[in-house]
Design an enzyme around this catalytic site. Structure first.
Site, PDB file in Angstrom:
ATOM      1  N   GLY A 108       0.811  -1.220   0.000  1.00  0.00           N
ATOM      2  CA  GLY A 108       0.000   0.000   0.000  1.00  0.00           C
ATOM      3  C   GLY A 108       0.843   1.267   0.000  1.00  0.00           C
ATOM      4  O   GLY A 108       0.409   2.309  -0.500  1.00  0.00           O
ATOM      5  N   GLU A 111       1.588   1.788  -3.491  1.00  0.00           N
ATOM      6  CA  GLU A 111       0.361   2.262  -4.162  1.00  0.00           C
ATOM      7  C   GLU A 111       0.111   3.742  -3.864  1.00  0.00           C
ATOM      8  O   GLU A 111      -0.323   4.489  -4.732  1.00  0.00           O
ATOM      9  CB  GLU A 111      -0.832   1.402  -3.723  1.00  0.00           C
ATOM     10  CG  GLU A 111      -0.721  -0.009  -4.291  1.00  0.00           C
ATOM     11  CD  GLU A 111      -1.795  -0.956  -3.772  1.00  0.00           C
ATOM     12  OE1 GLU A 111      -1.868  -1.129  -2.547  1.00  0.00           O
ATOM     13  OE2 GLU A 111      -2.554  -1.501  -4.588  1.00  0.00           O
TER      14      GLU A 111
HETATM   15  C1  HXC Z   1       1.721  -3.919  10.314  1.00  0.00           C
HETATM   16  C2  HXC Z   1       3.990  -3.700  10.355  1.00  0.00           C
HETATM   17  C3  HXC Z   1       4.028  -3.653   8.939  1.00  0.00           C
HETATM   18  C4  HXC Z   1       2.784  -3.749   8.225  1.00  0.00           C
HETATM   19  C5  HXC Z   1       6.042  -3.472   9.671  1.00  0.00           C
HETATM   20  N1  HXC Z   1       5.252  -3.573  10.749  1.00  0.00           N
HETATM   21  N2  HXC Z   1       5.316  -3.521   8.554  1.00  0.00           N
HETATM   22  N3  HXC Z   1       2.850  -3.840  11.023  1.00  0.00           N
HETATM   23  N4  HXC Z   1       1.675  -3.889   8.963  1.00  0.00           N
HETATM   24  N5  HXC Z   1       2.722  -3.695   6.897  1.00  0.00           N
HETATM   25  C6  HXC Z   1       5.669  -3.588  12.167  1.00  0.00           C
HETATM   26  C7  HXC Z   1       6.283  -4.904  12.589  1.00  0.00           C
HETATM   27  O1  HXC Z   1       5.294  -5.837  12.891  1.00  0.00           O
HETATM   28  C8  HXC Z   1       7.072  -4.467  13.798  1.00  0.00           C
HETATM   29  O2  HXC Z   1       6.194  -4.325  14.900  1.00  0.00           O
HETATM   30  C9  HXC Z   1       7.549  -3.090  13.429  1.00  0.00           C
HETATM   31  O3  HXC Z   1       6.685  -2.625  12.381  1.00  0.00           O
HETATM   32  C10 HXC Z   1       8.964  -3.103  12.903  1.00  0.00           C
HETATM   33  O4  HXC Z   1       9.049  -4.046  11.850  1.00  0.00           O
HETATM   34  P1  HXC Z   1      10.110  -5.274  11.817  1.00  0.00           P
HETATM   35  O5  HXC Z   1       9.563  -6.322  10.927  1.00  0.00           O
HETATM   36  O6  HXC Z   1      10.494  -5.667  13.212  1.00  0.00           O
HETATM   37  O7  HXC Z   1      11.359  -4.554  11.135  1.00  0.00           O
HETATM   38  P2  HXC Z   1      12.398  -5.109  10.053  1.00  0.00           P
HETATM   39  O8  HXC Z   1      12.886  -6.475  10.454  1.00  0.00           O
HETATM   40  O9  HXC Z   1      13.393  -4.014   9.883  1.00  0.00           O
HETATM   41  O10 HXC Z   1      11.575  -5.291   8.698  1.00  0.00           O
HETATM   42  C11 HXC Z   1      10.947  -4.205   8.073  1.00  0.00           C
HETATM   43  C12 HXC Z   1      10.012  -4.702   6.925  1.00  0.00           C
HETATM   44  C13 HXC Z   1       9.052  -5.769   7.482  1.00  0.00           C
HETATM   45  C14 HXC Z   1      10.837  -5.272   5.792  1.00  0.00           C
HETATM   46  C15 HXC Z   1       9.266  -3.458   6.420  1.00  0.00           C
HETATM   47  O11 HXC Z   1       8.427  -5.264   8.674  1.00  0.00           O
HETATM   48  C16 HXC Z   1       7.992  -6.186   6.530  1.00  0.00           C
HETATM   49  O12 HXC Z   1       8.226  -6.987   5.658  1.00  0.00           O
HETATM   50  N6  HXC Z   1       6.770  -5.653   6.713  1.00  0.00           N
HETATM   51  C17 HXC Z   1       5.604  -6.084   5.965  1.00  0.00           C
HETATM   52  C18 HXC Z   1       5.667  -5.548   4.557  1.00  0.00           C
HETATM   53  C19 HXC Z   1       4.450  -6.003   3.754  1.00  0.00           C
HETATM   54  O13 HXC Z   1       4.194  -7.201   3.600  1.00  0.00           O
HETATM   55  N7  HXC Z   1       3.695  -5.053   3.217  1.00  0.00           N
HETATM   56  C20 HXC Z   1       2.511  -5.305   2.449  1.00  0.00           C
HETATM   57  C21 HXC Z   1       1.311  -5.241   3.345  1.00  0.00           C
HETATM   58  S1  HXC Z   1      -0.135  -5.713   2.498  1.00  0.00           S
HETATM   59  P3  HXC Z   1       6.624  -4.758  16.396  1.00  0.00           P
HETATM   60  O14 HXC Z   1       5.372  -4.563  17.191  1.00  0.00           O
HETATM   61  O15 HXC Z   1       7.109  -6.170  16.297  1.00  0.00           O
HETATM   62  O16 HXC Z   1       7.716  -3.783  16.750  1.00  0.00           O
HETATM   63  C22 HXC Z   1      -0.616  -4.357   1.641  1.00  0.00           C
HETATM   64  C23 HXC Z   1      -1.896  -4.486   0.903  1.00  0.00           C
HETATM   65  C24 HXC Z   1      -2.299  -3.201   0.298  1.00  0.00           C
HETATM   66  O17 HXC Z   1       0.018  -3.353   1.649  1.00  0.00           O
HETATM   67  C25 HXC Z   1      -3.750  -3.167   0.043  1.00  0.00           C
HETATM   68  C26 HXC Z   1      -4.246  -1.798  -0.150  1.00  0.00           C
HETATM   69  C27 HXC Z   1      -4.171  -0.893   1.020  1.00  0.00           C
END
Ligand code: HXC
Length: 257
Positions: A108, A111
């Site tokens: 997102g 996006e």
């Molecule tokens: C909720 C998230 C998050 C997300 C990170 N966090 N991304 N929480 N939603 N998308 C949170 C983690 O849970 C964590 O919380 C804190 O942020 C720090 O992240 P870490 O993972 O500990 O850090 P790091 O190891 O440095 O990795 C960073 C990262 C990874 C590569 C960005 O967090 C990651 O892969 N995030 C998800 C990315 C993703 O899949 N995005 C797509 C989402 S779906 P805590 O509480 O543990 O500190 C989408 C659909 C769109 O976007 C639809 C339209 C809107």
């Protein structure tokens, strides 16, 4: 209501929106998206603002939609919430939207950047659509906007693999305008924003309106639309001033109408 997840401010003629949930990599929950869109709409209607600039606080622009908020969603809950209605409001804004991105620009977050008109990124920025790995797919325009920018074949590869696209590749593909060193990104984007803000307001507005048609209309319909906008500009003070100034060999002073 005071926004909880964004900081909005006016800096000269630039409306600034900073995503401000750095402890979560600016993961976009629904409240945050609403705050972003409401700030954009306020600036869009504020005559003192000419250009809107978006950036992310902390280590990244945005890691995408808030996964925790979606984990228990069902088709019915999604349909009833209609979370994308807020996103659709971004396409209806008239003023230039510029995204200054760094770090992770995922899902997102990507996006949101693609919904902006111009994108500037640091050399270390990584873009990706990781949704496939979560068993879903982009839902806020990613499959459409990426495909329109880079074509079907290339878009499918990024969307199916979820691979991270470095800024250099995003630039080669024409997804972003320019790569700027991190310590200069903000200054560069504000300079671009100020240059656009100094242009005749109606020209800037109707150029965006006409360019948007290029993605949706046939060539002839788009050209007809362009022509209407061109004619309309002859009703503005800035057209009179711009052309008079040229004829009189002096610098124009635009009024913004
Ligand atoms: C909720 C998230 C998050 C997300 C990170 N966090 N991304 N929480 N939603 N998308 C949170 C983690 O849970 C964590 O919380 C804190 O942020 C720090 O992240 P870490 O993972 O500990 O850090 P790091 O190891 O440095 O990795 C960073 C990262 C990874 C590569 C960005 O967090 C990651 O892969 N995030 C998800 C990315 C993703 O899949 N995005 C797509 C989402 S779906 P805590 O509480 O543990 O500190 C989408 C659909 C769109 O976007 C639809 C339209 C809107």
């Amino acid at each position: 209501l005071t926004p909880q997840y964004v900081k909005a401010s006016i800096d000269g003629r630039i409306g600034r929106i900073r995503l401000n949930r750095p402890e979560r990599y600016n993961a976009l929950n629904r409240a945050m998206i609403r705050e972003i869109v409401e700030a954009m709409e306020r600036f869009d209607q504020d005559e003192t603002v000419a250009v809107i600039v978006l950036n992310g606080e902390g280590k990244s622009f945005s890691a995408g939609a808030d996964i925790e908020e979606m984990v228990d969603a069902t088709p019915v809950s999604m349909e009833l919430l209609d979370p994308f209605a807020d996103w659709d409001r971004i396409s209806r804004l008239h003023k230039p939207l510029i995204a200054a991105v760094h770090g992770f620009v995922l899902g997102g977050g990507f996006e949101l950047a693609l919904a902006c008109d111009l994108i500037y990124a640091t050399p270390e920025t990584q873009f990706a659509f990781p949704e496939v790995g979560l068993g879903v797919m982009p839902g806020a325009g990613g499959t459409q906007r990426l495909t329109k920018r880079i074509g079907r074949t290339r878009a499918l590869e990024w969307l199916w693999t979820g691979d991270r696209m470095p800024a250099s590749e995003a630039q080669q593909l024409g997804i972003i305008n320019r790569i700027v060193e991190a310590d200069q990104l903000e200054a560069h984007v504000l300079t671009v924003a100020e240059r656009i803000a100094a242009q005749p307001v109606m020209s800037v507005r109707l150029i965006k309106d006409a360019v948007d048609k290029a993605g949706n209309l046939s060539l002839q319909d788009g050209m007809d639309h362009e022509r209407r906008n061109f004619y309309l500009l002859f009703g503005t003070n800035d057209q009179t001033e711009g052309m008079q100034a040229f004829v009189e060999k002096r610098q124009p002073t635009f009024k913004g109408n």
